[in-house]
Design an enzyme around this catalytic site. Structure first.
Site, mmCIF file in Angstrom:
data_model
loop_
_atom_site.group_PDB
_atom_site.id
_atom_site.type_symbol
_atom_site.label_atom_id
_atom_site.label_comp_id
_atom_site.label_asym_id
_atom_site.label_seq_id
_atom_site.Cartn_x
_atom_site.Cartn_y
_atom_site.Cartn_z
ATOM 1 N N SER A 154 0.835 -1.203 0.000
ATOM 2 C CA SER A 154 0.000 0.000 0.000
ATOM 3 C C SER A 154 0.865 1.247 0.000
ATOM 4 O O SER A 154 1.946 1.266 0.599
ATOM 5 C CB SER A 154 -0.908 0.023 1.231
ATOM 6 O OG SER A 154 -1.611 1.253 1.309
ATOM 7 N N TYR A 167 -3.580 -0.651 9.281
ATOM 8 C CA TYR A 167 -3.517 -1.159 7.910
ATOM 9 C C TYR A 167 -2.176 -0.807 7.261
ATOM 10 O O TYR A 167 -1.500 -1.672 6.682
ATOM 11 C CB TYR A 167 -4.668 -0.570 7.097
ATOM 12 C CG TYR A 167 -4.702 -1.025 5.663
ATOM 13 C CD1 TYR A 167 -5.270 -2.247 5.313
ATOM 14 C CD2 TYR A 167 -4.185 -0.215 4.652
ATOM 15 C CE1 TYR A 167 -5.302 -2.658 3.987
ATOM 16 C CE2 TYR A 167 -4.220 -0.617 3.327
ATOM 17 C CZ TYR A 167 -4.777 -1.840 2.997
ATOM 18 O OH TYR A 167 -4.801 -2.247 1.687
#
Length: 262
Positions: A154, A167
């Site tokens: 990410s 996350y």
């Protein structure tokens, strides 16, 4: 060992791939792009059998072999059965090795760090990191020499945004794990890399973007190319990394973000 001087291609004909979470979003596009390049694809899904069946039908319609396997990658309890199923599918295709593993399955988390519970931590780490480690470990013996391992990271491992600490941190762990795999599996010619998308307009991010034009506008404003990404911006990059043309790329984090927060 002397490297070949022949220009490598992007053709994946006669290659086999496993894409976790391949029934929707970027997983779906990855499966489609790998098949477009010539690979036969096994995809996993958790509970959207209709969506998985649709992807399989589309893959087979492009004259590729394809199968969908249901699995819950929350932790490790179903990994052994998944490996058995993958082995069975490969045998039915009369091949004895997997060439490409794409660890795409994951869950999101949108909580301020002060609100994160142990249950939420366990949920996110089980799917986003633990399953990647142990599924890869279980499948490496079946992965062909010269194979490819891709994990989806990410952009949040490079930049930070409120509510994304858990996350983003776990995606950073996944990305570094690829570097360690690259080191340990290099003697077999296996490459390991992470693809790290920026903000994507997919159902994975629907909760954060739905009815929130201010957030959408902000994300577009901090992206050099001026828009949110879509699934189709990611799959082709994965296919390229899985091809012979990318044989000298390993241990890398490749951001596919349209230039967010440059």
């Amino acid at each position: 060992m002397q490297a070949s001087t022949t220009a490598p291609s992007t053709n994946l004909r006669h290659k086999t791939a496993l894409v976790t979470g391949g029934s929707r979003g970027i997983g779906r596009d990855i499966a489609l792009r790998l098949a477009e390049a010539g690979a036969d694809v096994i995809l996993t899904y958790r509970d959207r059998s209709d969506a998985a069946a649709e992807v399989v039908e589309q893959l087979r319609g492009s004259d590729r072999r394809a199968e969908a396997v249901a699995v819950d990658l929350t932790g490790t309890s179903q990994i052994a059965s998944l490996v058995e199923r993958v082995t069975s599918v490969l045998a039915s295709w009369k091949v004895n090795a997997l060439d490409i593993l794409v660890n795409n399955a994951g869950v999101s988390s949108h909580q301020a760090f002060a609100s994160i519970t142990e249950a939420e931590f366990d949920r996110v780490i089980d799917i986003n990191f633990k399953s990647v480690v142990f599924l890869t470990q279980a499948l490496v013996p079946q992965l062909a020499d010269g194979g490819r391992i891709i994990a989806i990271g990410s952009g949040l491992s490079r930049f930070s945004m409120p509510g994304r600490s858990l996350y983003g941190s776990l995606k950073a762990a996944v990305e570094r794990y690829m570097a360690y795999l690259a080191t340990e599996l290099g003697p077999r010619g296996i490459t390991a890399n992470a693809i790290s998308p920026g903000a994507l307009d997919t159902d994975f991010n629907a909760a954060a973007l739905k009815d929130n034009p201010q957030m959408r506008g902000y994300l577009e404003s901090v992206t050099a190319l001026g828009r949110l990404g879509v699934a189709e911006d990611v799959g082709g990059v994965v296919a390229m990394l899985c091809s012979p043309a990318a044989r000298w790329i390993t241990g890398q984090r490749i951001e596919v973000s349209g230039g967010m927060f440059l």
